[in-house]
Design an enzyme around this catalytic site. Sequence first.
Site, mmCIF file in Angstrom:
data_model
loop_
_atom_site.group_PDB
_atom_site.id
_atom_site.type_symbol
_atom_site.label_atom_id
_atom_site.label_comp_id
_atom_site.label_asym_id
_atom_site.label_seq_id
_atom_site.Cartn_x
_atom_site.Cartn_y
_atom_site.Cartn_z
ATOM 1 N N CYS A 46 3.067 -1.709 12.937
ATOM 2 C CA CYS A 46 3.930 -2.895 13.004
ATOM 3 C C CYS A 46 3.228 -4.095 12.383
ATOM 4 C CB CYS A 46 4.316 -3.200 14.443
ATOM 5 S SG CYS A 46 5.349 -1.934 15.182
ATOM 6 N N ASN A 80 -0.108 4.079 18.113
ATOM 7 C CA ASN A 80 -0.880 4.783 17.086
ATOM 8 C C ASN A 80 -0.909 6.291 17.331
ATOM 9 O OD1 ASN A 80 -3.518 5.484 18.643
ATOM 10 N ND2 ASN A 80 -3.114 3.335 19.122
ATOM 11 N N CYS A 114 -5.779 -10.422 -1.706
ATOM 12 C CA CYS A 114 -4.659 -9.848 -0.944
ATOM 13 C C CYS A 114 -4.763 -10.374 0.481
ATOM 14 C CB CYS A 114 -4.675 -8.319 -0.995
ATOM 15 S SG CYS A 114 -6.072 -7.584 -0.152
#
Lengths: 460, 99
Positions: free
Chosen positions: A246, A189, A418
């Site tokens: 990722c 990050n 979602c």
Amino acid sequence: MDFNGVEATRIRQEIDHLKSKKRNIEQQISALEAQLNQLEVNSSTVCPQPLSNGDLSNSNGLSPDMIYRYSRHLLLPSFGVQGQANLLKSSVLVIGAGGLGSPALLYLAACGVGRMGIVDHDVVELNNLQRQIIHTEAYIGKSKVESAAATCRSINSSTQIVEHREAFRTSNALEIVSKYDVVVDATDNAPSRYMINDCCVVLGKPLVSGAALGLEGQLTVYNYNGGPCYRCLFPTPPPTNACQRCADSGVLGVVPGVIGCLQALEAIKVASLVGEPLSGRMLLLDALSGRFRNVKLRGRSLQCEACGDDAVLTRQTFSEFDYEKFTQTPLSTVPLKLNFLSADDRISTKEYNEKVRKGDAHILVDVRPSHHYKIVSLPNSMNIPLSTLEGRLPEISAALEKEVNKENGSNTSLFVICRRGNDSQVAVELLHKLGFTSAKDIIGGLESWTHNVDPKFPTY
Amino acid sequence: MQLTLEFGGGLELLCDSVKSHNINVDPQDGEKQLTMKNLLSWVRTNVIKERPEMFMKGDSVRPGVLVLVNDTDWELSGQLETVLEEKDNVVFISTLHGG
């Protein structure tokens, strides 16, 4: 609680008890091994055993075992005894025992770095094993550092492994990094990358930086021999939504594998003082087309806020700097949890399940990208990715109309789902603006469906 | 003037996931040369298909984007003032953070 439940609890307790005992024994063994190695190193360097005349093998500080173990290094004219001896005296810190750290640690342990530190606060999960090749199924649920250290010790018990089972933060960074010669950034990050860079600048440590995402990788060495640091290249952090992870975008396991191996290579070059480290240059990997590109970077920036001529970065300012605020990104990898719709515009997965069971007329729109939808989806949902939503409103209208006619009523609801419940909120807000005022968000998305309704529903 | 443009590190998503573009672009009326500044505004209009703010900020690229002209950081060739030549290769690459 029935008998089976009681028995299961007893067995679980027994397992926990045995595991804790096993951990203790493993720690004792590694402590003893380290002690033994120290004794062996001392006896081979401080008081060499007399060997037959003309045998100089011990004058270079390498024990017979070391000579045999590292013989292929010693045979390299450009590396040789001097390179190996430098390596054995050096220490390398690897921050992150994930996709990049796994191969880096394996090679660094094997090659004979004298002391190696591993920092990570995470535990091993099943969905790590596709790329984090240092970990095995037996370590799922256990500390990544513990797992990585065990593998490294099993490869090379003569390398001293230091376990830092903690998150890397400004509060512990200086103390940890100061104990090592070379730092490998194998994190995932933006705030960590700035923090590690600044810490290395403050302490004057070379930094081997690697990154991978999807089918691309990047590698360079920062803060080495007057070369640029991370901030010379990227003085301003990128916008938050430019930083893909990722866990969201995916990554082909071997891509961080390649970059992690190259990080080990650069760390070995820096530590052994052999070769030309990748400073002031960057290696870019495009795995899909099978291309490496080696590009020339700018030099150290005189205006750099970390290493420039007027930089005010000190131990003090470093430890007070807020990297999360600077990059607008959390240090932890906890996924974003948006919560901006009003309660009236949302329902829980349990409530939605009730409606399905009662047979309430509704349309379920899944706004994930189509390649996500192909992994797993709820029955009777229609996939309209968020990015295409505006153009595909007629499909929603048509589906609603069909459902109304079928049920002969007008109370057909429109639900949006979602993966985690963020994009669905964005979609509901958009639908409201475009006239679908009854659209409701399903809170927490498919992950919540698995947690609260159907534990067998796959997560990814 | 023929140039090759390449997008990477996720920037290709802004141009229909096409990484490599062979383009033909000439200096604007009255200008003798094509600079990176001219090229950026041309790319923004003709190549970028969505979210231009993920590519540019002001008249330069957004933070976190490396620009390479013939495999060299554009900081070394004059950034926006870099003068482009026939057959030059220009790469826009977003820095990665994953691991």
